[in-house]
Scaffold this active site. Structure first.
Site, PDB file in Angstrom:
ATOM      1  N   SER A  64     -15.957  65.366  77.400  1.00  0.00           N
ATOM      2  CA  SER A  64     -17.123  64.165  77.753  1.00  0.00           C
ATOM      3  C   SER A  64     -17.205  63.623  79.215  1.00  0.00           C
ATOM      4  CB  SER A  64     -16.604  63.075  76.615  1.00  0.00           C
ATOM      5  OG  SER A  64     -15.455  62.659  77.071  1.00  0.00           O
ATOM      6  N   HIS A  67     -18.567  65.390  71.027  1.00  0.00           N
ATOM      7  CA  HIS A  67     -19.760  65.500  71.685  1.00  0.00           C
ATOM      8  C   HIS A  67     -20.474  66.876  71.184  1.00  0.00           C
ATOM      9  CE1 HIS A  67     -19.266  61.935  74.159  1.00  0.00           C
ATOM     10  NE2 HIS A  67     -18.026  62.151  74.389  1.00  0.00           N
ATOM     11  N   LYS A  82     -21.387  59.624  67.382  1.00  0.00           N
ATOM     12  CA  LYS A  82     -22.212  59.727  68.470  1.00  0.00           C
ATOM     13  C   LYS A  82     -23.570  60.523  68.092  1.00  0.00           C
ATOM     14  CE  LYS A  82     -18.306  60.106  71.143  1.00  0.00           C
ATOM     15  NZ  LYS A  82     -16.915  60.771  71.204  1.00  0.00           N
TER      16      LYS A  82
HETATM   17  C1  LIG Z   1     -15.554  59.651  71.121  1.00  0.00           C
HETATM   18  C2  LIG Z   1     -14.543  60.736  70.864  1.00  0.00           C
HETATM   19  C3  LIG Z   1     -13.622  60.563  69.867  1.00  0.00           C
HETATM   20  C4  LIG Z   1     -13.698  59.316  69.243  1.00  0.00           C
HETATM   21  O1  LIG Z   1     -14.629  59.084  68.346  1.00  0.00           O
HETATM   22  P1  LIG Z   1     -15.068  57.580  67.600  1.00  0.00           P
HETATM   23  O2  LIG Z   1     -15.665  58.271  66.291  1.00  0.00           O
HETATM   24  O3  LIG Z   1     -15.790  57.015  68.315  1.00  0.00           O
HETATM   25  O4  LIG Z   1     -13.415  57.151  67.211  1.00  0.00           O
HETATM   26  C5  LIG Z   1     -12.589  61.375  69.556  1.00  0.00           C
HETATM   27  N1  LIG Z   1     -12.786  62.794  70.198  1.00  0.00           N
HETATM   28  C6  LIG Z   1     -13.605  62.916  71.266  1.00  0.00           C
HETATM   29  C7  LIG Z   1     -13.204  64.276  71.940  1.00  0.00           C
HETATM   30  C8  LIG Z   1     -14.519  62.036  71.586  1.00  0.00           C
HETATM   31  O5  LIG Z   1     -15.379  62.379  72.632  1.00  0.00           O
END
Ligand SMILES: *Cc1c(COP(=O)(O)O)cnc(C)c1O
Length: 392
Positions: free
Chosen positions: A180, A208, A239
């Site tokens: 990310s 992502h 997301k």
């Molecule tokens: C954003 C993210 C998470 C966390 O996701 P949430 O649903 O916001 O807890 C987990 N793993 C990765 C790779 C992320 O980018």
């Protein structure tokens, strides 16, 4: 000395180094434009890739579900029973991703905390990409397995590390799908080769990539056409899905096991009714049309191309995530502050989220942005970039 004096010192030190995070307050719905701290600004921060966070269909679905089921799930699912909405969402997510089964969690973070310790423990070994997300790292630590970090996106180093580990019971390879902070994509076909050679479980966290990569946003496994080959796909609905919640998709047997042994599943309540219903509406939208995903990519390609023409260093992104590499954290913070004055909300990211000396502004492109929005954003970047001597 008071018991908390050390915290005061730590915070003062963060402020001195330009590493103290100021959290802005948003006073409007999520969208291409936001009202932030009283000012209308272009939103380049959110992971709301498809603009679903305030989509009328999701809002409608959440309202209708509240009318029918109320708000809360009551208790953890293994104790109080599970709502038909959650069962329906899991079925639909499994179909969408082309896997045998899926299980939802309260967040992607929890999905990792549930999954990794359920699959490996003391006496086992985890091979983890050096730049994996914090929730993967924490899941690995909780498991008490030995953690061996391999070089970022490097299957050869992974092979080497596997060969060096001769004492183990079970083994797991885990990687982010899309990283990310840089926007690069894990070399999943090569990682699969290595996993298959050694018969090691392979897990990818596609937070992502969900709603972004693959046909109509079906994720990294679809992107590389690796259906049936990756054992565990973790995803998030916070997301591209625009809501909140986590998911693990894969073989029925693994999902069954997580319902028995995933601790955040067993000891924390389920997603709320409106969250679950809104996620179902998001799956409907993604299955109906690829329009939003296509627009996301078109916007991202345009923005990246123009930023490069302006002379910015956008790293090695392969996705709609665009890092603008600035180096030192105070410069990144100053850049972000000046952008905000010009009407653009794009956060500076520094240590510990990225390594020291690699501070950056991260721009998140979305399907919600219009061509005019992107051009306005580019104008602001050019103005501030010249002013601060980042570009000439
Ligand atoms: C954003 C993210 C998470 C966390 O996701 P949430 O649903 O916001 O807890 C987990 N793993 C990765 C790779 C992320 O980018």
């Amino acid at each position: 000395m008071s018991k908390t004096a050390w915290i005061e010192q730590e915070i003062a030190s963060l402020k001195e180094q330009g590493l103290f995070t100021h959290i802005r307050t948003i006073e409007s719905p999520m969208g291409a434009w936001l009202q932030v701290d009283g000012k209308r600004v272009l939103n380049f921060c959110a992971n709301n890739y498809l603009g679903l966070a305030n989509h009328p269909k999701l809002v409608e679905a959440a309202k209708a579900a509240i009318e029918k089921y109320g708000i809360g799930p009551g208790a953890v699912r293994t104790i109080a029973g599970t709502m038909s909405l959650h069962v329906e969402l899991e079925k639909r997510l499994a179909e969408f991703k082309g896997v045998e089964a899926a299980i939802t969690f309260q967040s992607g973070f929890n999905a990792n905390l549930a999954t990794i310790p359920a699959l490996v423990g003391r006496g086992d070994v985890i091979f983890s990409d050096r730049l994996n997300h914090a929730s993967i790292i924490d899941g690995c630590r909780l498991s008490r397995a030995k953690i061996v970090a391999y070089e970022h996106c490097n299957p050869d180093d992974l092979r080497k590390k596997i060969a060096e580990e001769t004492e183990y019971n079970r083994r797991l390879i885990v990687t982010d799908g899309v990283f990310s902070m840089d926007g690069d994509i894990a070399p999943l076909p090569e990682l699969y080769e290595v996993a298959a050679e050694h018969d090691i479980l392979l897990m990818v966290d596609d937070a992502h990539g969900e709603g972004v990569l693959g046909k109509g946003g079906r994720g990294i496994v679809d992107h590389f056409d690796l259906h049936g080959k990756v054992d565990i796909e973790v995803g998030t609905m916070s997301k591209a899905f625009g809501v909140v919640g986590g998911v693990v998709a894969g073989k029925q047997i693994i999902v069954d096991w997580l319902r028995q042994r995933g601790r955040p599943f067993l000891f924390s309540s389920a997603m709320t009714v409106p969250d679950t219903a809104a996620c179902l509406a998001a799956v409907d939208l993604l299955e109906e049309s690829t329009e939003l995903v296509d627009r996301l990519w078109k916007n991202a390609e345009f923005f990246k191309g123009e930023m490069k023409k302006l002379g910015f260093d956008t790293g090695h992104t392969e996705t709609p995530i665009v890092p603008i590499m600035l180096g030192e954290a105070p410069l990144a913070q100053e850049f972000s502050r000046r952008l905000f004055e010009e009407g653009v909300f794009a956060m500076a990211i520094g240590y510990p989220t990225v390594p020291k000396g690699l501070a950056r502004i991260r721009v998140m492109n979305t399907a919600a942005h219009s061509q005019d929005d992107l051009e306005f954003g580019l104008w602001a970047f050019e103005k501030v970039g010249k002013e601060l001597g980042v570009i000439s």
